[in-house]
Motif scaffolding. Structure first.
Motif, PDB file in Angstrom:
ATOM      1  N   THR A  67       8.913  89.108 -32.395  1.00 25.46           N
ATOM      2  CA  THR A  67       8.900  87.655 -32.304  1.00 25.46           C
ATOM      3  C   THR A  67       7.512  87.040 -32.196  1.00 25.46           C
ATOM      4  O   THR A  67       7.366  85.824 -32.331  1.00 25.46           O
ATOM      5  CB  THR A  67       9.694  87.200 -31.071  1.00 25.46           C
ATOM      6  N   ALA A  68       6.488  87.868 -31.907  1.00 20.97           N
ATOM      7  CA  ALA A  68       5.128  87.390 -31.633  1.00 20.97           C
ATOM      8  C   ALA A  68       5.052  86.621 -30.316  1.00 20.97           C
ATOM      9  O   ALA A  68       4.059  85.940 -30.060  1.00 20.97           O
ATOM     10  CB  ALA A  68       4.564  86.551 -32.781  1.00 20.97           C
ATOM     11  N   MET A  69       6.089  86.719 -29.491  1.00 23.61           N
ATOM     12  CA  MET A  69       6.023  86.126 -28.157  1.00 23.61           C
ATOM     13  C   MET A  69       5.061  86.948 -27.299  1.00 23.61           C
ATOM     14  O   MET A  69       5.097  88.183 -27.347  1.00 23.61           O
ATOM     15  CB  MET A  69       7.410  86.112 -27.499  1.00 23.61           C
ATOM     16  N   PRO A  70       4.207  86.307 -26.518  1.00 27.96           N
ATOM     17  CA  PRO A  70       3.323  87.069 -25.627  1.00 27.96           C
ATOM     18  C   PRO A  70       4.142  87.938 -24.673  1.00 27.96           C
ATOM     19  O   PRO A  70       5.223  87.533 -24.225  1.00 27.96           O
ATOM     20  CB  PRO A  70       2.560  85.982 -24.862  1.00 27.96           C
ATOM     21  N   PRO A  71       3.666  89.138 -24.351  1.00 28.84           N
ATOM     22  CA  PRO A  71       4.409  90.010 -23.431  1.00 28.84           C
ATOM     23  C   PRO A  71       4.748  89.334 -22.109  1.00 28.84           C
ATOM     24  O   PRO A  71       5.827  89.568 -21.545  1.00 28.84           O
ATOM     25  CB  PRO A  71       3.452  91.191 -23.228  1.00 28.84           C
ATOM     26  N   THR A  72       3.834  88.483 -21.609  1.00 29.35           N
ATOM     27  CA  THR A  72       4.114  87.794 -20.350  1.00 29.35           C
ATOM     28  C   THR A  72       5.298  86.840 -20.487  1.00 29.35           C
ATOM     29  O   THR A  72       6.098  86.683 -19.556  1.00 29.35           O
ATOM     30  CB  THR A  72       2.877  87.015 -19.865  1.00 29.35           C
ATOM     31  N   THR A  73       5.423  86.205 -21.651  1.00 25.10           N
ATOM     32  CA  THR A  73       6.551  85.300 -21.888  1.00 25.10           C
ATOM     33  C   THR A  73       7.854  86.076 -21.969  1.00 25.10           C
ATOM     34  O   THR A  73       8.887  85.654 -21.423  1.00 25.10           O
ATOM     35  CB  THR A  73       6.344  84.503 -23.188  1.00 25.10           C
ATOM     36  N   VAL A  74       7.822  87.225 -22.652  1.00 21.12           N
ATOM     37  CA  VAL A  74       9.020  88.069 -22.740  1.00 21.12           C
ATOM     38  C   VAL A  74       9.445  88.517 -21.347  1.00 21.12           C
ATOM     39  O   VAL A  74      10.625  88.444 -20.978  1.00 21.12           O
ATOM     40  CB  VAL A  74       8.772  89.281 -23.652  1.00 21.12           C
ATOM     41  N   SER A  75       8.483  88.971 -20.548  1.00 21.72           N
ATOM     42  CA  SER A  75       8.796  89.454 -19.195  1.00 21.72           C
ATOM     43  C   SER A  75       9.393  88.348 -18.337  1.00 21.72           C
ATOM     44  O   SER A  75      10.369  88.557 -17.609  1.00 21.72           O
ATOM     45  CB  SER A  75       7.536  90.016 -18.531  1.00 21.72           C
ATOM     46  N   ALA A  76       8.802  87.152 -18.412  1.00 18.89           N
ATOM     47  CA  ALA A  76       9.306  86.027 -17.620  1.00 18.89           C
ATOM     48  C   ALA A  76      10.719  85.644 -18.059  1.00 18.89           C
ATOM     49  O   ALA A  76      11.580  85.334 -17.221  1.00 18.89           O
ATOM     50  CB  ALA A  76       8.366  84.830 -17.748  1.00 18.89           C
ATOM     51  N   THR A  77      10.974  85.674 -19.363  1.00 19.05           N
ATOM     52  CA  THR A  77      12.301  85.342 -19.872  1.00 19.05           C
ATOM     53  C   THR A  77      13.324  86.368 -19.416  1.00 19.05           C
ATOM     54  O   THR A  77      14.426  86.019 -18.973  1.00 19.05           O
ATOM     55  CB  THR A  77      12.287  85.271 -21.411  1.00 19.05           C
ATOM     56  N   VAL A  78      12.958  87.646 -19.498  1.00 21.72           N
ATOM     57  CA  VAL A  78      13.874  88.706 -19.076  1.00 21.72           C
ATOM     58  C   VAL A  78      14.200  88.567 -17.589  1.00 21.72           C
ATOM     59  O   VAL A  78      15.369  88.680 -17.182  1.00 21.72           O
ATOM     60  CB  VAL A  78      13.270  90.096 -19.379  1.00 21.72           C
ATOM     61  N   ARG A  79      13.195  88.320 -16.755  1.00 18.01           N
ATOM     62  CA  ARG A  79      13.440  88.166 -15.320  1.00 18.01           C
ATOM     63  C   ARG A  79      14.411  87.015 -15.055  1.00 18.01           C
ATOM     64  O   ARG A  79      15.320  87.130 -14.224  1.00 18.01           O
ATOM     65  CB  ARG A  79      12.131  87.914 -14.585  1.00 18.01           C
ATOM     66  N   ARG A  80      14.219  85.900 -15.757  1.00 15.27           N
ATOM     67  CA  ARG A  80      15.089  84.742 -15.555  1.00 15.27           C
ATOM     68  C   ARG A  80      16.527  85.059 -15.962  1.00 15.27           C
ATOM     69  O   ARG A  80      17.480  84.684 -15.263  1.00 15.27           O
ATOM     70  CB  ARG A  80      14.562  83.550 -16.353  1.00 15.27           C
ATOM     71  N   LEU A  81      16.695  85.759 -17.058  1.00  7.50           N
ATOM     72  CA  LEU A  81      18.036  86.056 -17.542  1.00  7.50           C
ATOM     73  C   LEU A  81      18.707  87.152 -16.721  1.00  7.50           C
ATOM     74  O   LEU A  81      19.935  87.189 -16.604  1.00  7.50           O
ATOM     75  CB  LEU A  81      17.986  86.447 -19.023  1.00  7.50           C
ATOM     76  N   VAL A  82      17.915  88.059 -16.142  1.00  4.74           N
ATOM     77  CA  VAL A  82      18.465  89.059 -15.211  1.00  4.74           C
ATOM     78  C   VAL A  82      19.024  88.355 -13.983  1.00  4.74           C
ATOM     79  O   VAL A  82      20.126  88.661 -13.509  1.00  4.74           O
ATOM     80  CB  VAL A  82      17.390  90.090 -14.817  1.00  4.74           C
ATOM     81  N   GLN A  83      18.264  87.409 -13.455  1.00  2.00           N
ATOM     82  CA  GLN A  83      18.731  86.651 -12.292  1.00  2.00           C
ATOM     83  C   GLN A  83      20.003  85.870 -12.606  1.00  2.00           C
ATOM     84  O   GLN A  83      20.855  85.668 -11.738  1.00  2.00           O
ATOM     85  CB  GLN A  83      17.640  85.691 -11.814  1.00  2.00           C
TER      86      GLN A  83
END
Length: 202
Positions: A67-83
């Motif tokens: 997706t070309a999303m920055p790794p930090t953005t991917v990580s933040a999105t994953v954390r939010r969706l895990v919660q």
């Protein structure tokens, strides 16, 4: 003596990237507007869920390269969706070090509900494009590949069939449909595709 008219200024020449900038903002707005009516997902989240439902589980690194999303953005999105309970992370059996990101059953349900809202709201666009949808997707795929080549990104996780046989036809012997009716039928076909099992989603 006739008056000398001033020449109209030439339209400014804008770049391809500026074209994309304009389209990107319109797409973001269209996604958010389409999903605002009770789906519970933003346009960005709907795209993320769609990626995981069709091509997951995937590592955060692979998602970033797709997706070309920055790794930090991917990580933040994953954390939010895990919660939220819509995504889980599991060990990657391929290397034992990285983790795979996948939709949970609740995540699949949320995506399916959002897909119904999305396809209903985007019928006007499908009707406006009509038979040109496939050609537009081929053009976007070529642009996508060029951007990936320049950026050193992985190939996209799917391909649109760039052949004359890619178009599929349904037989219909009834009264000829109006342009609006044809657009509604095409939009409904796309909607039906989103209701397939994850392995069969397009």
């Amino acid at each position: 003596m006739a008056a000398i008219s001033e020449a109209e200024p030439a339209a400014p020449r804008m770049s391809l990237l500026f074209d994309l900038w304009l389209i990107n903002h319109m797409v973001e707005g269209a996604f958010d507007d389409a999903l605002a009516a009770g789906s519970g997902l933003s346009g960005e989240e709907f795209g993320f869920y769609s990626l995981l439902r069709r091509f997951g589980p995937a590592t955060p690194g692979r998602i970033s390269r797709w997706t070309a999303m920055p790794p930090t953005t991917v990580s933040a999105t994953v954390r939010r969706l895990v919660q939220r309970g819509h995504v889980d992370q599991r060990p990657n059996p391929a290397d034992g070090r990285s983790r795979l990101v996948a939709l949970t059953p609740d995540g699949v349900t949320a995506h399916a509900g959002a897909a119904e809202v999305f396809w209903t709201a985007t019928r006007p666009l499908a009707a406006a494009l009509q038979d040109d949808v496939h050609h537009q997707r081929i053009s976007l795929q070529r642009l996508d590949q060029a951007l990936r080549d320049v950026g050193g990104l992985e190939p996209r996780p799917y391909q649109v069939d760039d052949t004359a046989s890619a178009r599929q036809h349904l037989e219909y012997d009834g009264t000829p449909l109006t342009t609006d009716e044809e657009g509604s039928v095409r939009a409904y076909i796309d909607f039906i595709r989103t209701r397939r099992t994850p392995e069969g989603l397009r």
